[in-house]
Design an enzyme around this catalytic site. Structure first.
Site, PDB file in Angstrom:
ATOM      1  N   LYS A  38       0.841  -1.207   0.000  1.00 36.40           N
ATOM      2  CA  LYS A  38       0.000   0.000   0.000  1.00 36.40           C
ATOM      3  C   LYS A  38       0.874   1.256   0.000  1.00 36.40           C
ATOM      4  O   LYS A  38       2.059   1.200   0.344  1.00 36.40           O
ATOM      5  CB  LYS A  38      -0.915  -0.023   1.228  1.00 36.40           C
ATOM      6  CG  LYS A  38      -0.183   0.014   2.567  1.00 36.40           C
ATOM      7  CD  LYS A  38      -1.105  -0.377   3.716  1.00 36.40           C
ATOM      8  CE  LYS A  38      -0.375  -0.334   5.040  1.00 36.40           C
ATOM      9  NZ  LYS A  38      -1.135  -0.992   6.126  1.00 36.40           N
ATOM     10  N   ARG A 136     -10.696  -0.321  14.600  1.00 34.10           N
ATOM     11  CA  ARG A 136     -10.545   0.468  13.374  1.00 34.10           C
ATOM     12  C   ARG A 136     -11.531  -0.068  12.332  1.00 34.10           C
ATOM     13  O   ARG A 136     -12.533   0.556  12.060  1.00 34.10           O
ATOM     14  CB  ARG A 136      -9.089   0.383  12.918  1.00 34.10           C
ATOM     15  CG  ARG A 136      -8.726   1.395  11.867  1.00 34.10           C
ATOM     16  CD  ARG A 136      -7.242   1.430  11.589  1.00 34.10           C
ATOM     17  NE  ARG A 136      -6.748   0.220  10.907  1.00 34.10           N
ATOM     18  CZ  ARG A 136      -5.506   0.074  10.460  1.00 34.10           C
ATOM     19  NH1 ARG A 136      -4.615   1.053  10.626  1.00 34.10           N
ATOM     20  NH2 ARG A 136      -5.116  -1.029   9.842  1.00 34.10           N
ATOM     21  N   TYR A 264      13.608  31.406   5.416  1.00 31.40           N
ATOM     22  CA  TYR A 264      12.364  32.129   5.692  1.00 31.40           C
ATOM     23  C   TYR A 264      12.205  32.435   7.169  1.00 31.40           C
ATOM     24  O   TYR A 264      12.587  31.629   8.031  1.00 31.40           O
ATOM     25  CB  TYR A 264      11.169  31.296   5.248  1.00 31.40           C
ATOM     26  CG  TYR A 264      10.997  31.234   3.744  1.00 31.40           C
ATOM     27  CD1 TYR A 264      11.036  32.394   2.962  1.00 31.40           C
ATOM     28  CD2 TYR A 264      10.775  30.017   3.104  1.00 31.40           C
ATOM     29  CE1 TYR A 264      10.863  32.331   1.581  1.00 31.40           C
ATOM     30  CE2 TYR A 264      10.599  29.945   1.729  1.00 31.40           C
ATOM     31  CZ  TYR A 264      10.649  31.108   0.972  1.00 31.40           C
ATOM     32  OH  TYR A 264      10.473  31.045  -0.376  1.00 31.40           O
ATOM     33  N   MET A 313       9.666  24.795   0.771  1.00 29.88           N
ATOM     34  CA  MET A 313       8.901  23.848  -0.039  1.00 29.88           C
ATOM     35  C   MET A 313       9.821  22.958  -0.886  1.00 29.88           C
ATOM     36  O   MET A 313       9.632  21.744  -0.965  1.00 29.88           O
ATOM     37  CB  MET A 313       7.923  24.596  -0.951  1.00 29.88           C
ATOM     38  CG  MET A 313       6.968  23.666  -1.682  1.00 29.88           C
ATOM     39  SD  MET A 313       5.926  24.551  -2.843  1.00 29.88           S
ATOM     40  CE  MET A 313       4.927  25.530  -1.735  1.00 29.88           C
TER      41      MET A 313
HETATM   42  C1  PLP Z   1      -0.359  -1.919   6.904  1.00 30.57           C
HETATM   43  C2  PLP Z   1      -0.908  -3.197   7.368  1.00 30.57           C
HETATM   44  C3  PLP Z   1      -0.062  -4.311   7.565  1.00 30.57           C
HETATM   45  C4  PLP Z   1       1.449  -4.238   7.495  1.00 30.57           C
HETATM   46  O1  PLP Z   1       1.974  -3.795   8.736  1.00 30.57           O
HETATM   47  P1  PLP Z   1       3.558  -3.697   8.968  1.00 30.57           P
HETATM   48  O2  PLP Z   1       3.690  -3.263  10.384  1.00 30.57           O
HETATM   49  O3  PLP Z   1       4.052  -2.670   8.011  1.00 30.57           O
HETATM   50  O4  PLP Z   1       4.135  -5.022   8.683  1.00 30.57           O
HETATM   51  C5  PLP Z   1      -0.659  -5.536   7.852  1.00 30.57           C
HETATM   52  N1  PLP Z   1      -1.999  -5.641   7.990  1.00 30.57           N
HETATM   53  C6  PLP Z   1      -2.832  -4.576   7.844  1.00 30.57           C
HETATM   54  C7  PLP Z   1      -4.298  -4.766   8.032  1.00 30.57           C
HETATM   55  C8  PLP Z   1      -2.308  -3.328   7.545  1.00 30.57           C
HETATM   56  O5  PLP Z   1      -3.134  -2.277   7.427  1.00 30.57           O
END
Ligand code: PLP
Length: 369
Positions: A38, A136, A264, A313
């Site tokens: 991801k 979550r 800045y 930036m």
């Molecule tokens: C991002 C994520 C992972 C990976 O977690 P890491 O700590 O990067 O290994 C695994 N399962 C879910 C549901 C995630 O959202």
């Protein structure tokens, strides 16, 4: 994508291979391995990383959102892909691109079933997620009866796996809580399996889960940060190899006197004569203002040079007063000899956030292809 040619993110695919093999070595022979890609594979390059993982023999990939999975399919990735945060609006695209959704609510289950019926599917793979304490995404125990009822009556979709996610697998002081999550997961998954009379595969461990709770590997594990070289603990960082190194080049050097200011808002004020250098990257590239004001250093020829004043930036200024260097010299922002974890720590954040924040304006360069 436009980019600035003097700053680059080097991605070491040999390091990725090492990390994959190291993590696999913690697991039983037949435990499946899901690589989490991801957010551009944690800020690196989702397509290149996915192709490498496919070649290395990973069993699964996961993305957060459907559009990330579509991009991988368009690049020719064939591995099954789990969409961790599949959303009803994208359910059609999931099926069209052969992406397997995480179903985490009754609302989602009903909506996905409708889409699967409409597209005349049979046994389309879905993944059922239970909430075991992260609060979550995920079903609760009292959803089980309804999930089972819906699934028994309809053959368009089929549960391929059941999973959950740990809240604090890297934190040894939360061991009791983590073990409770694992136990609850086993219980909930067991109840659903019993009701459905099927045996989908099960998974709960992320990277720190693999490293600290390998007894709970079930049938698959899901690793992200570990593949990229970080184990959330020094002793594991030593075993892993950093995949992404952010490098830049000195654009210009200035010699300033005492009581001159830099950048800045004149945020850096020199107490003595100083030599400062300007680098071509800034908060638009993911090096945020929290890294300024002398809190964080970059490395030039192995020597630390603090980032001074306000991060701009597109540029940062660093103090090179005691470093022998010249315009055009290479600078390591973070990477192999200067870990993203330590860099991030100086601003009270974590490797994950720093890595994912490296913008698409930065050119990716590949080593060990
Ligand atoms: C991002 C994520 C992972 C990976 O977690 P890491 O700590 O990067 O290994 C695994 N399962 C879910 C549901 C995630 O959202």
């Amino acid at each position: 994508m436009p980019n600035n040619s003097e700053t680059r993110l080097e991605i070491d695919l040999k390091a990725l291979e090492h990390n994959y093999r190291y993590l696999r070595s913690k697991l039983k022979e037949n435990t499946k391995f899901l690589g989490v890609v991801k957010a551009f594979a944690y800020g690196s390059d989702a397509i290149v990383i996915s192709k490498k993982l496919e070649q290395l023999g990973a069993d699964y990939l996961a993305v957060a959102y459907t559009s990330e999975g579509v991009l991988l399919r368009q690049a020719g990735i064939k591995l099954p892909i789990l969409v961790l945060h599949a959303q009803p609006k994208n359910y059609r695209a999931n099926i069209k691109h052969c992406l397997e959704p995480n179903i985490y609510s009754i609302r989602g289950l009903k909506a996905f079933l409708e889409v699967a019926k409409d597209l005349k599917q049979s046994g389309y793979p879905i993944h059922i997620k239970f909430n075991t304490g992260l609060n979550r995404l995920g079903f609760e125990e009292n959803d089980i009866a309804l999930i089972a009822e819906i699934l028994e009556r309809n053959t368009e979709i089929k549960v391929k796996s059941i999973f959950s996610h740990l809240a604090a697998s890297e934190d040894h002081s939360e061991k009791e809580f983590t073990l409770k999550q694992i136990k609850l997961f086993e219980l909930l998954a067991g109840k659903l399996c019993l009701k459905l009379g099927i045996k989908p595969f099960k998974h709960i461990l992320n990277t720190s889960g693999i490293l600290n709770y390998h007894q709970a590997q079930f049938d698959m594990v899901r690793s992200g940060i570990g593949l990229y070289g970080y184990g959330n603990e020094d002793k594991f960082d030593l075993k892993l190899q950093v995949v992404a190194s952010l490098k830049s080049t000195i654009s210009q050097i200035h010699h300033i006197g005492p009581n001159e200011t830099v950048g800045y808002n004149r945020a850096f004020n020199s107490d003595a004569s100083k030599i400062i250098a300007t680098l071509p990257l800034g908060h638009a590239d993911g090096i945020g203002r929290q890294y300024g004001h002398g809190k964080t250093s970059v490395l030039i020829h192995g020597m630390p040079a603090p980032i001074i004043g306000n991060v701009c930036m597109d540029m940062i200024m660093i103090d090179i007063t005691n470093i022998d260097c010249k315009e055009g010299d290479e600078v390591l922002i973070f990477g192999k000899e200067h870990s993203a974890e330590n860099f991030a720590k100086t601003a009270n954040t974590i490797s994950y956030e720093l890595l994912c924040g490296i913008s698409q304006r930065i050119k990716r360069v590949y080593l060990g292809e």
